[in-house]
Design a protein around this motif. Structure first.
Motif, PDB file in Angstrom:
ATOM      1  N   ARG A   7      68.694  73.005  -9.643  1.00 36.05           N
ATOM      2  CA  ARG A   7      68.534  73.210  -8.208  1.00 36.05           C
ATOM      3  C   ARG A   7      69.862  73.724  -7.635  1.00 36.05           C
ATOM      4  N   ILE A   8      70.109  75.026  -7.797  1.00 36.85           N
ATOM      5  CA  ILE A   8      71.408  75.590  -7.461  1.00 36.85           C
ATOM      6  C   ILE A   8      71.728  75.438  -5.978  1.00 36.85           C
ATOM      7  N   SER A  13      75.181  72.867  -1.985  1.00 37.27           N
ATOM      8  CA  SER A  13      75.302  72.161  -0.706  1.00 37.27           C
ATOM      9  C   SER A  13      76.234  70.954  -0.802  1.00 37.27           C
ATOM     10  N   GLN A  14      76.548  70.533  -2.011  1.00 33.15           N
ATOM     11  CA  GLN A  14      77.400  69.366  -2.204  1.00 33.15           C
ATOM     12  C   GLN A  14      78.883  69.718  -2.345  1.00 33.15           C
ATOM     13  N   PRO A  16      81.707  71.306  -0.083  1.00 37.38           N
ATOM     14  CA  PRO A  16      82.077  71.822   1.240  1.00 37.38           C
ATOM     15  C   PRO A  16      82.915  73.087   1.197  1.00 37.38           C
ATOM     16  N   ALA A  17      83.770  73.237   0.197  1.00 37.32           N
ATOM     17  CA  ALA A  17      84.664  74.396   0.143  1.00 37.32           C
ATOM     18  C   ALA A  17      83.899  75.707   0.024  1.00 37.32           C
ATOM     19  N   LEU A  18      82.690  75.656  -0.486  1.00 41.25           N
ATOM     20  CA  LEU A  18      81.905  76.881  -0.638  1.00 41.25           C
ATOM     21  C   LEU A  18      81.481  77.451   0.711  1.00 41.25           C
ATOM     22  N   ASN A  19      81.509  76.609   1.740  1.00 41.16           N
ATOM     23  CA  ASN A  19      81.069  77.037   3.067  1.00 41.16           C
ATOM     24  C   ASN A  19      82.226  77.316   4.014  1.00 41.16           C
ATOM     25  N   PHE A  20      83.441  77.326   3.475  1.00 40.40           N
ATOM     26  CA  PHE A  20      84.613  77.608   4.301  1.00 40.40           C
ATOM     27  C   PHE A  20      84.842  79.107   4.363  1.00 40.40           C
ATOM     28  N   ARG A  21      84.886  79.654   5.584  1.00 41.84           N
ATOM     29  CA  ARG A  21      85.062  81.103   5.749  1.00 41.84           C
ATOM     30  C   ARG A  21      86.519  81.417   6.065  1.00 41.84           C
ATOM     31  N   VAL A  40      83.536  67.906  -5.214  1.00 44.71           N
ATOM     32  CA  VAL A  40      82.179  67.608  -4.784  1.00 44.71           C
ATOM     33  C   VAL A  40      82.216  66.567  -3.661  1.00 44.71           C
ATOM     34  N   GLN A  41      81.196  66.622  -2.782  1.00 42.43           N
ATOM     35  CA  GLN A  41      81.162  65.736  -1.612  1.00 42.43           C
ATOM     36  C   GLN A  41      81.179  64.261  -2.015  1.00 42.43           C
TER      37      GLN A  41
END
Length: 414
Positions: A7-8, A13-14, A16-21, A40-41
């Protein structure tokens, strides 16, 4: 086809750094897993929980001290389940390198002039230099298992000569942080055990990608680093009880002298140890089973399956580009999702800087402390290798962005 069992989106979603712009509102793409993964969160939550609910040192009568005692025991048991070893064999430290030097110093009484230590050309220097230093201190001789330049695996053709009755220590990396080659450590350690040598495994680049079994490997001493599998900067040493108890480790006079605490000099990084529990919990959450070891096994198998898809996509592409020289073993050799390559006529730092500035791709360059390999394959005049290393949060879509980036870079060269 994407792996439907993995479930990529849920995994991503776990982190947070992946969502930092960045300031251009571009999401980062982290292809630098071998240098360190994102946190990981669950790890962040455990660290904050420990900090926010009160920190303390060990062995007190009050609640926060009792909590810290329990935390360390929880973490050691979790690592024991991850590596298949006893919790009392697990010790924590600053990082893998520091622990390796600490252990190498403690092995001095077991060696004498004329003894031999075996290391490999394929390894990160953290599993080479501590043992070279030990040899200098004791008069022992260091011998290298060479790398086969064609297959990018260990050349084991003369293994029975390299490991002999004089061999006291054999240190092997379970997986190359440069080429991704997974070594036949079990075969090498089996030969080492025939001459009663101490077997030492560098599992830093292995633990994030496949389930490590310390007992099955017959590894007496094993090192790994938590920041390579979604946690904080923290080193782990897992040492066979019979050997651990004999090690003479420098310590303060009143400090504990029983295992595993005698290796843990001074106050440990308790908040990082809390984060470790969260990181292992994340791996466990990816699988199912009746025991934590079973859940970890299933979780790591899910990671392997997902990363295999990523590997296939990138490897096929890189091999199709004439200007790219890929340093990677053949298909019959099991590998982690780690790619080292060079681009004709382009300095490696120039390439990674272009990838970062134009596409926000986090890609490393250099020798990555596999500096013996940089001597075997003289590459430093052009900046060493470019390295892409995947983690479970990477996607096929991200690889497509890299493909576009590399094509644009090559077009600029023209």
């Amino acid at each position: 086809m994407p792996n439907k069992k993995f479930r990529i989106d849920e995994v991503r979603s776990q982190f947070p750094a992946l969502n930092f712009r960045n300031k251009e509102q571009v999401f980062p793409i982290y292809f630098d897993g071998p240098g360190g993964t994102q946190m990981v969160q669950a790890c962040i939550d455990r660290m904050l929980e420990y900090i926010e609910t009160g920190m303390a040192n060990l062995h007190g009568t009050f609640a926060t001290s009792i909590k810290t005692d329990a935390l360390l025991e929880e973490a050691k048991q979790a690592v024991g389940d991850l590596l298949n070893c006893s919790a009392e064999e697990v010790a924590f430290g600053q990082n893998m390198t520091s622990l390796a030097f600490q252990v190498s110093h403690s092995l001095r009484p077991l060696l004498k002039q004329g003894d031999e230590i075996v290391v490999t050309q394929l390894d990160h220097r953290a599993n080479v230099d501590p043992w070279i230093h030990l040899a200098k201190e004791t008069g022992a001789t260091v011998k290298f298992i060479p790398v086969d330049k064609q297959s990018l695996t260990h050349d084991l053709s003369n293994l029975d000569t390299i490991i002999n009755e004089k061999t006291r220590i054999v240190a092997i990396g379970l997986s190359s942080n440069l080429t991704g080659t997974i070594s036949d450590a079990k075969k090498i350690f089996k030969v080492a055990k025939k001459v009663n040598a101490i077997t030492i495994a560098d599992a830093v680049h292995a633990v994030p990608h496949f389930l490590v079994d310390k007992q099955d490997l017959e590894s007496d001493i094993l090192f790994c680093s938590v920041y390579k599998f979604f946690g904080p900067h923290l080193g782990i040493a897992a040492i066979k009880k019979a050997i651990f108890e004999t090690l003479e480790i420098p310590k303060l006079q009143p400090a504990p002298n029983q295992i595993p605490y005698k290796l843990e000099t001074g106050t440990q990084n308790h908040e990082a140890i809390a984060g470790l529990c969260g990181a292992i919990g994340f791996l466990e959450s990816l699988g199912t089973g009746d025991t934590r070891r079973q859940r970890l096994k299933a979780g790591m198998e899910a990671i392997e399956s997902h990363e295999q898809e990523l590997m296939d996509s990138l490897e096929e592409f890189l091999k199709s580009i004439p200007e790219v020289t890929l340093y990677r073993a053949s298909s019959e050799v099991i590998k982690t999702p780690t790619f080292a390559f060079r681009i004709d006529g382009i300095h490696s730092r120039e390439a990674t800087q272009f990838f970062a500035e134009k596409f926000n791709l986090c890609i490393g360059d250099g020798h990555f402390y596999a500096s013996t390999m940089a001597e075997v394959f003289p590459v430093m005049e052009t900046g060493g290798w470019i390295r892409i290393g995947f983690a479970p949060y990477n996607t096929l879509d991200e690889i497509e962005i890299f493909k576009t980036a590399l094509k644009e870079l090559l077009q600029r060269k023209i």
